[in-house]
Scaffold this motif. Structure first.
Motif, PDB file in Angstrom:
ATOM      1  N   ASP A 165      -0.316 -11.652  -6.686  1.00 53.83           N
ATOM      2  CA  ASP A 165       0.600 -12.746  -5.987  1.00 53.83           C
ATOM      3  C   ASP A 165       1.755 -12.077  -5.597  1.00 53.83           C
ATOM      4  O   ASP A 165       2.960 -12.931  -5.160  1.00 53.83           O
ATOM      5  CB  ASP A 165       0.851 -14.167  -6.528  1.00 53.83           C
ATOM      6  CG  ASP A 165       1.607 -14.001  -7.853  1.00 53.83           C
ATOM      7  OD1 ASP A 165       1.568 -12.937  -8.434  1.00 53.83           O
ATOM      8  OD2 ASP A 165       1.829 -15.141  -8.374  1.00 53.83           O
ATOM      9  N   GLY A 166       1.797 -10.719  -5.738  1.00 55.53           N
ATOM     10  CA  GLY A 166       3.226 -10.238  -5.337  1.00 55.53           C
ATOM     11  C   GLY A 166       3.130  -9.892  -3.926  1.00 55.53           C
ATOM     12  O   GLY A 166       2.407  -9.955  -3.248  1.00 55.53           O
ATOM     13  N   ILE A 167       4.588  -9.201  -3.873  1.00 58.67           N
ATOM     14  CA  ILE A 167       4.842  -8.834  -2.381  1.00 58.67           C
ATOM     15  C   ILE A 167       3.990  -7.803  -1.557  1.00 58.67           C
ATOM     16  O   ILE A 167       3.806  -8.190  -0.421  1.00 58.67           O
ATOM     17  CB  ILE A 167       6.379  -8.561  -2.207  1.00 58.67           C
ATOM     18  CG1 ILE A 167       6.876  -8.300  -0.903  1.00 58.67           C
ATOM     19  CG2 ILE A 167       6.563  -7.174  -3.085  1.00 58.67           C
ATOM     20  CD1 ILE A 167       6.910  -9.835  -0.010  1.00 58.67           C
ATOM     21  N   LEU A 168       3.411  -6.794  -2.411  1.00 60.84           N
ATOM     22  CA  LEU A 168       2.674  -5.780  -1.616  1.00 60.84           C
ATOM     23  C   LEU A 168       1.407  -6.485  -1.103  1.00 60.84           C
ATOM     24  O   LEU A 168       0.847  -6.305   0.218  1.00 60.84           O
ATOM     25  CB  LEU A 168       2.318  -4.649  -2.487  1.00 60.84           C
ATOM     26  CG  LEU A 168       3.535  -3.898  -3.269  1.00 60.84           C
ATOM     27  CD1 LEU A 168       3.213  -2.734  -4.077  1.00 60.84           C
ATOM     28  CD2 LEU A 168       4.233  -3.305  -2.002  1.00 60.84           C
ATOM     29  N   ILE A 169       0.569  -7.244  -1.977  1.00 61.06           N
ATOM     30  CA  ILE A 169      -0.566  -7.670  -1.489  1.00 61.06           C
ATOM     31  C   ILE A 169      -0.415  -8.914  -0.528  1.00 61.06           C
ATOM     32  O   ILE A 169      -0.889  -8.863   0.706  1.00 61.06           O
ATOM     33  CB  ILE A 169      -1.402  -8.444  -2.682  1.00 61.06           C
ATOM     34  CG1 ILE A 169      -1.722  -7.176  -3.494  1.00 61.06           C
ATOM     35  CG2 ILE A 169      -2.776  -9.236  -2.086  1.00 61.06           C
ATOM     36  CD1 ILE A 169      -2.632  -7.587  -4.676  1.00 61.06           C
ATOM     37  N   ALA A 170       0.604  -9.674  -0.457  1.00 58.06           N
ATOM     38  CA  ALA A 170       0.923 -10.571   0.417  1.00 58.06           C
ATOM     39  C   ALA A 170       1.322  -9.949   1.934  1.00 58.06           C
ATOM     40  O   ALA A 170       0.877 -10.423   2.963  1.00 58.06           O
ATOM     41  CB  ALA A 170       2.196 -11.448  -0.033  1.00 58.06           C
ATOM     42  N   MET A 171       2.171  -8.913   1.944  1.00 53.33           N
ATOM     43  CA  MET A 171       2.647  -8.095   2.938  1.00 53.33           C
ATOM     44  C   MET A 171       1.344  -7.555   3.594  1.00 53.33           C
ATOM     45  O   MET A 171       1.041  -7.609   5.007  1.00 53.33           O
ATOM     46  CB  MET A 171       3.541  -7.262   2.893  1.00 53.33           C
ATOM     47  CG  MET A 171       4.956  -7.758   2.612  1.00 53.33           C
ATOM     48  SD  MET A 171       5.599  -8.908   3.949  1.00 53.33           S
ATOM     49  CE  MET A 171       5.338  -7.751   4.952  1.00 53.33           C
ATOM     50  N   ARG A 172       0.444  -7.083   2.816  1.00 48.09           N
ATOM     51  CA  ARG A 172      -1.044  -6.435   3.407  1.00 48.09           C
ATOM     52  C   ARG A 172      -1.798  -7.431   4.151  1.00 48.09           C
ATOM     53  O   ARG A 172      -2.501  -7.273   5.330  1.00 48.09           O
ATOM     54  CB  ARG A 172      -1.628  -5.659   2.132  1.00 48.09           C
ATOM     55  CG  ARG A 172      -2.966  -4.962   2.736  1.00 48.09           C
ATOM     56  CD  ARG A 172      -3.611  -4.365   1.624  1.00 48.09           C
ATOM     57  NE  ARG A 172      -4.325  -5.299   0.712  1.00 48.09           N
ATOM     58  CZ  ARG A 172      -4.685  -4.943  -0.451  1.00 48.09           C
ATOM     59  NH1 ARG A 172      -4.529  -3.621  -0.749  1.00 48.09           N
ATOM     60  NH2 ARG A 172      -5.071  -5.846  -1.225  1.00 48.09           N
ATOM     61  N   ASN A 173      -1.753  -8.651   3.516  1.00 47.16           N
ATOM     62  CA  ASN A 173      -2.516  -9.854   3.912  1.00 47.16           C
ATOM     63  C   ASN A 173      -2.152 -10.346   5.311  1.00 47.16           C
ATOM     64  O   ASN A 173      -2.780 -10.525   6.150  1.00 47.16           O
ATOM     65  CB  ASN A 173      -2.752 -10.916   2.935  1.00 47.16           C
ATOM     66  CG  ASN A 173      -3.753 -10.650   1.693  1.00 47.16           C
ATOM     67  OD1 ASN A 173      -4.354  -9.609   1.741  1.00 47.16           O
ATOM     68  ND2 ASN A 173      -3.550 -11.384   0.548  1.00 47.16           N
ATOM     69  N   LEU A 174      -0.761 -10.363   5.348  1.00 46.89           N
ATOM     70  CA  LEU A 174       0.155 -10.780   6.548  1.00 46.89           C
ATOM     71  C   LEU A 174      -0.268  -9.826   7.667  1.00 46.89           C
ATOM     72  O   LEU A 174      -0.887 -10.055   8.888  1.00 46.89           O
ATOM     73  CB  LEU A 174       1.463 -10.873   6.438  1.00 46.89           C
ATOM     74  CG  LEU A 174       2.263 -11.226   7.651  1.00 46.89           C
ATOM     75  CD1 LEU A 174       1.665 -12.779   7.943  1.00 46.89           C
ATOM     76  CD2 LEU A 174       3.660 -11.417   7.232  1.00 46.89           C
ATOM     77  N   ALA A 175      -0.328  -8.489   7.499  1.00 48.04           N
ATOM     78  CA  ALA A 175      -0.525  -7.597   8.501  1.00 48.04           C
ATOM     79  C   ALA A 175      -1.935  -7.489   8.904  1.00 48.04           C
ATOM     80  O   ALA A 175      -2.453  -7.371  10.115  1.00 48.04           O
ATOM     81  CB  ALA A 175      -0.234  -6.097   7.819  1.00 48.04           C
ATOM     82  N   LEU A 176      -2.699  -7.634   7.881  1.00 42.06           N
ATOM     83  CA  LEU A 176      -4.270  -7.738   8.540  1.00 42.06           C
ATOM     84  C   LEU A 176      -4.549  -9.124   9.235  1.00 42.06           C
ATOM     85  O   LEU A 176      -5.600  -9.009  10.291  1.00 42.06           O
ATOM     86  CB  LEU A 176      -5.088  -7.522   7.212  1.00 42.06           C
ATOM     87  CG  LEU A 176      -5.161  -6.365   6.448  1.00 42.06           C
ATOM     88  CD1 LEU A 176      -6.128  -6.742   4.996  1.00 42.06           C
ATOM     89  CD2 LEU A 176      -5.693  -5.166   7.251  1.00 42.06           C
TER      90      LEU A 176
END
Length: 301
Positions: A165-176
Motif C-alpha cells: 500500500d506504499g507510494i511506489l505501487i500506488a503511483m505505478r497503478n495510477l500510471a497504468l
C-alpha cells in the motif's frame, strides 16, 4: 557477503553522482585521517599499494597526499569510477578475483569496502597479491555503531515506501490506469493516501524526501501528462529507490560485530597474515568502525 549486479549498478550511479564518501554521521562523512597518515608513513618511497573497493578514492587520496611517491592501484566492482590523478583504476573488478600476479603489492588497504565482498575469498586474494612482509590495513563497518543504526532506519523507511500500500505501487497503478484510459478516481485516492502516510512519517531522509517531492509533482499533474510520460517517470522513481535500497541494505549486511571480525582475522591468519591490530575505531566517541591491521609473514607463499 557476495556483491550482486544491483549493488554494482547502485555504487556506479552513486560515484557518478559526485559523491566522494560512503559513510556518514549527521550528514558529515566519517573519516580517519590519522589512521591513514600513520599507515602511509610506515611505507617506503615508491612502494606499491592496492586499495580494495576504492570507490571515489577516500583512502588513496589520503595516503597519496602523505607519500606522493606511492604507486596506487584502486579496484572496485562499480562499472566506472571517478578519475583519480596518480591512481591506476580497475573498475568492474571483484575482490574475490583480483587481476594481479601473486606478491605484487607492498600494502593492501580498504575503507568501508572489503566487507562487502565474500570475505573468505577476498581475504585469500588480498593475501595472495601481498608481498612477503607486506602490510595490511582495513577499516570495516562496525555493526553496533550509529552509522549502521541510521542505515537500518533508512531500510525500514524504504520498506514503507515499497509496501503493497506504499507510494511506489500506488503511483505505478495510477500510471497504468491513465495509460489504459480507465477511470482512475479510486486509484488516485489510493495514491494520495499513500503519499500522505509517507509524508506523515516521523522521520525522513534525503531519499524519501526526494520521493515525496517527485511523486507529489506527478500526483498534482498526472491528468496533464501523457500516459507514456507518467509511466516512464513512475518507473524512474521505482528504479532510483531500488538502487538506493540495494546500497543501504548491502551496507547493513556487510557490517561486522566482534565475532565477525574475529572470523575475518582468522581468515587472514590462515592466509599467512600476522594480525597486529584488531580494535574498534571511534568517531565523535561512537564506535563506527573496526581497524584490522597486520603483516604478511616472510615465509608465506
Amino acid at each position: 557477503m557476495k556483491t550482486v549486479p544491483a549493488q554494482s549498478e547502485a555504487w556506479t550511479r552513486y560515484w557518478a553522482g559526485g559523491m566522494t564518501e560512503s559513510c556518514f554521521m549527521g550528514q558529515r562523512p566519517v573519516a580517519f585521517p590519522s589512521t591513514w597518515l600513520e599507515f602511509a608513513r610506515s611505507l617506503g618511497p615508491g612502494e606499491r599499494v592496492i586499495d580494495l573497493a576504492c570507490g571515489a578514492g577516500t583512502v588513496a587520496r589520503q595516503i597519496q597526499a602523505s607519500s606522493p611517491s606511492l604507486r596506487i592501484d584502486g579496484v572496485d566492482f562499480a562499472n566506472s569510477l571517478p578519475r583519480l590523478p596518480g591512481v591506476q583504476l580497475h573498475p568492474s573488478t571483484n575482490l574475490e578475483s583480483l587481476p594481479f600476479e601473486a606478491a605484487t603489492f607492498d600494502a593492501v588497504v580498504s575503507q568501508f569496502g572489503f566487507e562487502y565482498a565474500d570475505v573468505a575469498q577476498a581475504s585469500a586474494e588480498a593475501a595472495r597479491v601481498l608481498k612477503p612482509s607486506g602490510h595490511l590495513c582495513l577499516i570495516i563497518h562496525n555493526s553496533s555503531g550509529p552509522a549502521i543504526a541510521d542505515a537500518k532506519r533508512r531500510v525500514q523507511r524504504l520498506m514503507e515506501v515499497n509496501a503493497n500500500d506504499g507510494i511506489l505501487i500506488a503511483m505505478r497503478n495510477l500510471a497504468l490506469a491513465h495509460k489504459d484510459g480507465v477511470d482512475a478516481s479510486a486509484t488516485e485516492m489510493s495514491a494520495k493516501a499513500a503519499w500522505q502516510r509517507l509524508h506523515n512519517a516521523r522521520e525522513q531522509d534525503e531519499t524519501t524526501s526526494w520521493a515525496l517531492s517527485f511523486s507529489r509533482e506527478l500526483l498534482d499533474n498526472w491528468k496533464r501528462f501523457e500516459p507514456a510520460y507518467l509511466v516512464e517517470n513512475t518507473g524512474k522513481l521505482s528504479a532510483e529507490i531500488a538502487l538506493y535500497a540495494a546500497r543501504i541494505e548491502a551496507m547493513v549486511l556487510a557490517a561486522q560485530d566482534q565475532s565477525g571480525m574475529d572470523t575475518i582475522a582468522d581468515l587472514f591468519r590462515d592466509a599467512g597474515i600476522e594480525i597486529s591490530t584488531l580494535s574498534p575505531l571511534y568517531y565523535q566517541s561512537d564506535p563506527v568502525a573496526w581497524h584490522l591491521g597486520g603483516q604478511k609473514t616472510s615465509l608465506a607463499a
